[in-house]
Design a protein around this motif. Structure first.
Motif, PDB file in Angstrom:
ATOM      1  N   GLU A 374     -17.298  32.830  17.824  1.00 27.59           N
ATOM      2  CA  GLU A 374     -16.376  34.335  18.546  1.00 27.59           C
ATOM      3  C   GLU A 374     -15.102  33.426  18.224  1.00 27.59           C
ATOM      4  O   GLU A 374     -14.287  32.436  18.460  1.00 27.59           O
ATOM      5  N   SER A 375     -14.595  34.153  16.919  1.00 27.21           N
ATOM      6  CA  SER A 375     -13.565  33.408  15.760  1.00 27.21           C
ATOM      7  C   SER A 375     -12.458  34.267  16.062  1.00 27.21           C
ATOM      8  O   SER A 375     -12.815  35.883  16.082  1.00 27.21           O
ATOM      9  N   ASP A 376     -11.510  35.074  16.120  1.00 27.83           N
ATOM     10  CA  ASP A 376     -10.302  35.264  15.856  1.00 27.83           C
ATOM     11  C   ASP A 376      -9.663  35.459  14.109  1.00 27.83           C
ATOM     12  O   ASP A 376     -10.808  34.796  13.563  1.00 27.83           O
ATOM     13  N   LYS A 377      -8.630  36.107  13.800  1.00 25.94           N
ATOM     14  CA  LYS A 377      -8.651  36.529  12.104  1.00 25.94           C
ATOM     15  C   LYS A 377      -8.199  34.417  11.477  1.00 25.94           C
ATOM     16  O   LYS A 377      -8.244  34.022  10.726  1.00 25.94           O
ATOM     17  N   ALA A 378      -7.468  34.071  13.132  1.00 26.11           N
ATOM     18  CA  ALA A 378      -6.583  31.978  12.373  1.00 26.11           C
ATOM     19  C   ALA A 378      -8.124  31.765  12.959  1.00 26.11           C
ATOM     20  O   ALA A 378      -7.545  30.272  12.092  1.00 26.11           O
ATOM     21  N   GLY A 379      -9.123  31.954  12.825  1.00 27.69           N
ATOM     22  CA  GLY A 379     -10.029  30.841  12.603  1.00 27.69           C
ATOM     23  C   GLY A 379     -10.195  30.260  14.227  1.00 27.69           C
ATOM     24  O   GLY A 379     -10.759  29.297  14.192  1.00 27.69           O
ATOM     25  N   LYS A 380     -10.175  31.096  15.346  1.00 28.88           N
ATOM     26  CA  LYS A 380      -9.720  30.274  16.607  1.00 28.88           C
ATOM     27  C   LYS A 380     -10.508  31.071  17.599  1.00 28.88           C
ATOM     28  O   LYS A 380     -10.500  32.412  17.463  1.00 28.88           O
ATOM     29  N   VAL A 381     -11.228  30.670  18.810  1.00 30.08           N
ATOM     30  CA  VAL A 381     -11.501  31.670  19.834  1.00 30.08           C
ATOM     31  C   VAL A 381     -10.366  32.562  20.184  1.00 30.08           C
ATOM     32  O   VAL A 381      -9.227  32.243  20.412  1.00 30.08           O
ATOM     33  N   ALA A 382     -10.739  33.981  20.394  1.00 30.90           N
ATOM     34  CA  ALA A 382      -9.932  35.672  20.558  1.00 30.90           C
ATOM     35  C   ALA A 382      -9.551  34.892  22.342  1.00 30.90           C
ATOM     36  O   ALA A 382     -10.047  34.268  23.356  1.00 30.90           O
ATOM     37  N   PRO A 383      -8.343  34.861  22.423  1.00 31.73           N
ATOM     38  CA  PRO A 383      -7.417  34.556  24.012  1.00 31.73           C
ATOM     39  C   PRO A 383      -8.438  35.777  25.203  1.00 31.73           C
ATOM     40  O   PRO A 383      -8.629  36.513  24.625  1.00 31.73           O
ATOM     41  N   ALA A 384      -8.615  35.193  26.106  1.00 34.02           N
ATOM     42  CA  ALA A 384      -9.155  36.060  27.453  1.00 34.02           C
ATOM     43  C   ALA A 384      -7.825  36.046  28.485  1.00 34.02           C
ATOM     44  O   ALA A 384      -7.519  35.156  28.716  1.00 34.02           O
ATOM     45  N   PHE A 385      -8.149  36.733  28.702  1.00 32.71           N
ATOM     46  CA  PHE A 385      -7.029  36.759  30.203  1.00 32.71           C
ATOM     47  C   PHE A 385      -7.656  36.168  31.177  1.00 32.71           C
ATOM     48  O   PHE A 385      -9.062  35.596  31.285  1.00 32.71           O
ATOM     49  N   VAL A 386      -6.886  35.071  32.449  1.00 35.08           N
ATOM     50  CA  VAL A 386      -7.245  34.344  33.075  1.00 35.08           C
ATOM     51  C   VAL A 386      -7.572  34.862  34.802  1.00 35.08           C
ATOM     52  O   VAL A 386      -7.689  36.088  34.293  1.00 35.08           O
TER      53      VAL A 386
END
Length: 434
Positions: A374-386
């Motif tokens: 579960e990663s975005d282009k930057a290699g981090k997990v994509a943000p989700a809404f709180v």
């Protein structure tokens, strides 16, 4: 705000959720308009790509000394076409956004069906209602007899639905607010916050107060808004932010003045201070991960209940039905205090879970800890809404009313609850002498 992707995936479920709110279906209309917008955007992208190709061809023709008039004429027509497509796409996007902005949150599955407050579900009661050996008086009768609650003076200054409290009643109101803050910060871990009383359109929209509730709020001449509740600045403080998962849950509280026009309430609660244009409220706000919001809702409501129990005020917890649940809420508990003078239960707190409804409107997200796959282009997990929650912890003026009516004596004096006496300099009774 609603997830348009989820709406497209299951329009029937979206319309079924609206039906619970007594609203007509709109999914078909929204999907059709969104398809038109998507088609316009696709045409726009094609036209923009063609414009780039034409620009290269014109440049090449000029470098070779060839006639580029036909190509330039096509470029002019293409610019006009692009402008038309941009305008059409923007208009369709605005139409979709306007419809979505006017639709209430989807209700939680366990919210009972019902049309109005008469169909709300009582979940529990706490405390014993006092059995007075005399006819109990209402708060305004008690306050005016004590000479400490002045409605005529407030009306001369500001009109109806205002009050001036004096002496020991003014101090008792202040004591209640401080007691609430101390309870929520000391026992429940809320962070005390001082908030602006004026906010902009974005803060009001993000917390679902605009456009639907514009008439119920006061707007200044420089286009800002007096806050209708501390929920607005507390919740909007994370507007546009991407929070770390480690920062959640955020628990915030404030004691502030609140302002409401009370549009549509003509003739309701005219006497006394139950329904005022200006009032004090201790607000609770939580920002959580989606999987934590249901438990946080229970925790928040329990924090508000604890204040009532410490004050010895009989109350009941109500689960609001579909027809009485507020615009932005997925699920709401109301706490209603017993008012002997009115011989009625009256709301002193409303605690709501809005889930991601407000977060989508104000683009408030968090970044979960990284999970493989579960990663975005930057290699981090994509943000989700709180998820956001808000509750009264409590409405100070209404609790003042409950304290007065439940602790009145036959001679009109008011016994001060033990929990408040340290905030009152040890005073135990309010008498006409103050």
């Amino acid at each position: 705000m609603h997830d348009l992707k989820a709406l497209r995936a299951d329009p029937a479920a979206f319309d079924a959720a609206l039906k619970r709110r007594g609203l007509p279906p709109v999914a078909g209309q929204l999907v059709a308009r969104d398809e038109e917008r998507r088609a316009a955007m696709a045409g726009l992208q094609e036209a923009q790509a063609e414009r780039k190709t034409l620009a290269r061809e014109i440049g090449q023709a000029k470098r070779k000394g060839e006639d580029s008039a036909e190509l330039e004429a096509r470029a002019v027509a293409l610019r006009e076409r692009i402008a038309q497509l941009e305008e059409a796409a923007a208009a369709l996007q605005s139409e979709v956004d306007d419809v979505l902005a006017g639709l209430p949150n989807q209700l939680a599955p366990d919210v009972p069906e019902g049309a109005d407050e008469n169909d709300n579900l009582e979940l529990s009661q706490w405390g014993e209602r006092p059995d007075f050996p005399f006819e109990p008086r209402q708060h305004f009768e008690l306050g005016e007899a004590l000479g400490l609650m002045d409605f005529p003076a407030a009306a001369r200054l500001s009109g109806s639905r205002f009050v001036m409290l004096r002496g020991a009643l003014a101090r008792l109101e202040r004591a209640l607010g401080q007691f609430m803050l101390d309870t929520h910060t000391g026992e429940f871990g809320y962070q005390e916050t001082t908030v602006p009383l004026l906010v902009n359109d974005a803060a009001m929209y993000g917390t679902d107060k605009l456009p639907k509730f514009a008439e119920e709020s006061f707007r200044t001449t420089d286009d800002r808004w007096l806050i209708p509740t501390g929920e607005v600045p507390l919740t909007a403080s994370v507007m546009g932010e991407i929070l770390s998962e480690a920062a959640l849950p955020m628990r915030l509280t404030t004691l502030s003045q609140c302002f409401r026009s009370e549009a549509g309430s003509a003739g309701r609660d005219v006497r006394g201070m139950l329904r005022q244009h200006q009032f004090t409220k201790c607000e609770l706000v939580s920002i959580t991960r989606p999987e934590d919001s249901e438990a946080e809702h229970e925790r928040m409501t329990r924090a508000a209940e604890t204040v009532l129990e410490k004050l010895g005020i009989p109350y009941r917890r109500m689960l609001l039905c579909a027809g009485d649940t507020g615009f932005g809420a997925a699920k709401t508990y109301d706490l209603e205090a017993w008012l002997p003078g009115q011989k009625a239960w009256r709301e002193v707190s409303s605690c709501s879970n809005t889930r991601d409804f407000q977060a989508r409107r104000m683009n408030a997200r968090y970044r979960p800890a990284k999970v493989e796959g579960e990663s975005d282009k930057a290699g981090k997990v994509a943000p989700a809404f709180v998820h956001t929650l808000n509750g009264s912890g409590l409405a100070v003026g209404r609790v003042l009313i409950a304290v007065m009516e439940n602790n009145q004596q036959e001679n009109g004096d008011i016994t001060i609850p033990e929990a408040l006496r340290p905030y009152m300099g040890g005073q135990e009774v309010i008498t006409k002498a103050g």
